[in-house]
Design a protein around this motif. Structure first.
Motif, PDB file in Angstrom:
ATOM      1  N   THR A   1       0.831  -1.207   0.000  1.00 35.47           N
ATOM      2  CA  THR A   1       0.000   0.000   0.000  1.00 35.47           C
ATOM      3  C   THR A   1       0.861   1.250   0.000  1.00 35.47           C
ATOM      4  OG1 THR A   1      -1.752  -1.191   1.167  1.00 35.47           O
ATOM      5  CG2 THR A   1      -1.838   1.225   1.242  1.00 35.47           C
ATOM      6  N   TYR A   2       1.886   1.268   0.832  1.00 34.52           N
ATOM      7  CA  TYR A   2       2.794   2.417   0.902  1.00 34.52           C
ATOM      8  C   TYR A   2       3.514   2.628  -0.423  1.00 34.52           C
ATOM      9  CZ  TYR A   2       6.707   5.348   2.308  1.00 34.52           C
ATOM     10  OH  TYR A   2       7.622   6.355   2.389  1.00 34.52           O
ATOM     11  N   THR A   3       4.035   1.544  -1.002  1.00 32.96           N
ATOM     12  CA  THR A   3       4.754   1.629  -2.265  1.00 32.96           C
ATOM     13  C   THR A   3       3.824   2.067  -3.387  1.00 32.96           C
ATOM     14  OG1 THR A   3       6.250  -0.105  -1.510  1.00 32.96           O
ATOM     15  CG2 THR A   3       6.235   0.365  -3.863  1.00 32.96           C
ATOM     16  N   ASN A   4       2.617   1.548  -3.404  1.00 29.03           N
ATOM     17  CA  ASN A   4       1.646   1.924  -4.430  1.00 29.03           C
ATOM     18  C   ASN A   4       1.339   3.423  -4.358  1.00 29.03           C
ATOM     19  OD1 ASN A   4      -0.074   1.199  -6.612  1.00 29.03           O
ATOM     20  ND2 ASN A   4      -1.819   1.294  -5.226  1.00 29.03           N
TER      21      ASN A   4
ATOM     22  N   LYS B   1       6.740   9.330  -7.624  1.00 29.32           N
ATOM     23  CA  LYS B   1       8.102   9.294  -7.072  1.00 29.32           C
ATOM     24  C   LYS B   1       8.897   8.111  -7.615  1.00 29.32           C
ATOM     25  CE  LYS B   1       6.931  11.865  -3.001  1.00 29.32           C
ATOM     26  NZ  LYS B   1       7.772  12.668  -2.165  1.00 29.32           N
ATOM     27  N   TYR B   2       8.210   7.012  -7.918  1.00 29.22           N
ATOM     28  CA  TYR B   2       8.832   5.805  -8.457  1.00 29.22           C
ATOM     29  C   TYR B   2       7.919   5.214  -9.517  1.00 29.22           C
ATOM     30  CZ  TYR B   2      11.748   5.943  -4.255  1.00 29.22           C
ATOM     31  OH  TYR B   2      12.603   6.333  -3.265  1.00 29.22           O
ATOM     32  N   THR B   3       8.457   4.275 -10.279  1.00 26.68           N
ATOM     33  CA  THR B   3       7.630   3.478 -11.191  1.00 26.68           C
ATOM     34  C   THR B   3       7.813   2.019 -10.802  1.00 26.68           C
ATOM     35  OG1 THR B   3       9.370   3.160 -12.841  1.00 26.68           O
ATOM     36  CG2 THR B   3       7.957   5.108 -13.101  1.00 26.68           C
ATOM     37  N   TRP B   4       6.799   1.197 -11.116  1.00 26.74           N
ATOM     38  CA  TRP B   4       6.918  -0.229 -10.823  1.00 26.74           C
ATOM     39  C   TRP B   4       8.105  -0.820 -11.581  1.00 26.74           C
ATOM     40  CZ3 TRP B   4       4.931  -1.830  -6.634  1.00 26.74           C
ATOM     41  CH2 TRP B   4       3.705  -1.375  -6.171  1.00 26.74           C
ATOM     42  N   GLU B   5       8.340  -0.358 -12.809  1.00 27.06           N
ATOM     43  CA  GLU B   5       9.438  -0.885 -13.615  1.00 27.06           C
ATOM     44  C   GLU B   5      10.791  -0.592 -12.967  1.00 27.06           C
ATOM     45  OE1 GLU B   5       6.938   1.037 -14.846  1.00 27.06           O
ATOM     46  OE2 GLU B   5       5.839  -0.520 -15.932  1.00 27.06           O
TER      47      GLU B   5
END
Length: 67
Positions: free
Chosen positions: A31-34, A41-45
């Motif tokens: 949840t935090y990362t999502n 701030k980030y991408t899943w890739e």
């Protein structure tokens, strides 16, 4: 024939002992990362490339063929 039970994966975050929920993260860390991904701030890739999360198991719509 019985289906094989899925192997329980521990959360990839160091010192977290909870079971993996999605992408190798427990529910709280996912949840935090999502939220960070949604904020840009980030991408899943990028996180996958750094080994912070596992690849998604979801089939992408572009890969699904229609009959």
């Amino acid at each position: 024939m019985k289906p094989k039970k899925a192997e329980v994966v521990k959360c990839l975050v160091p010192d977290c002992q909870r079971a993996g929920f999605a992408r190798g993260l427990c529910h709280s860390h996912y949840t935090y990362t999502n939220q960070l991904v949604k904020k840009g701030k980030y991408t899943w890739e990028a996180l996958e490339a750094r080994g912070r999360v596992l690849p998604s198991k979801r089939v992408k719509k572009s890969m699904v063929t229609t009959w």
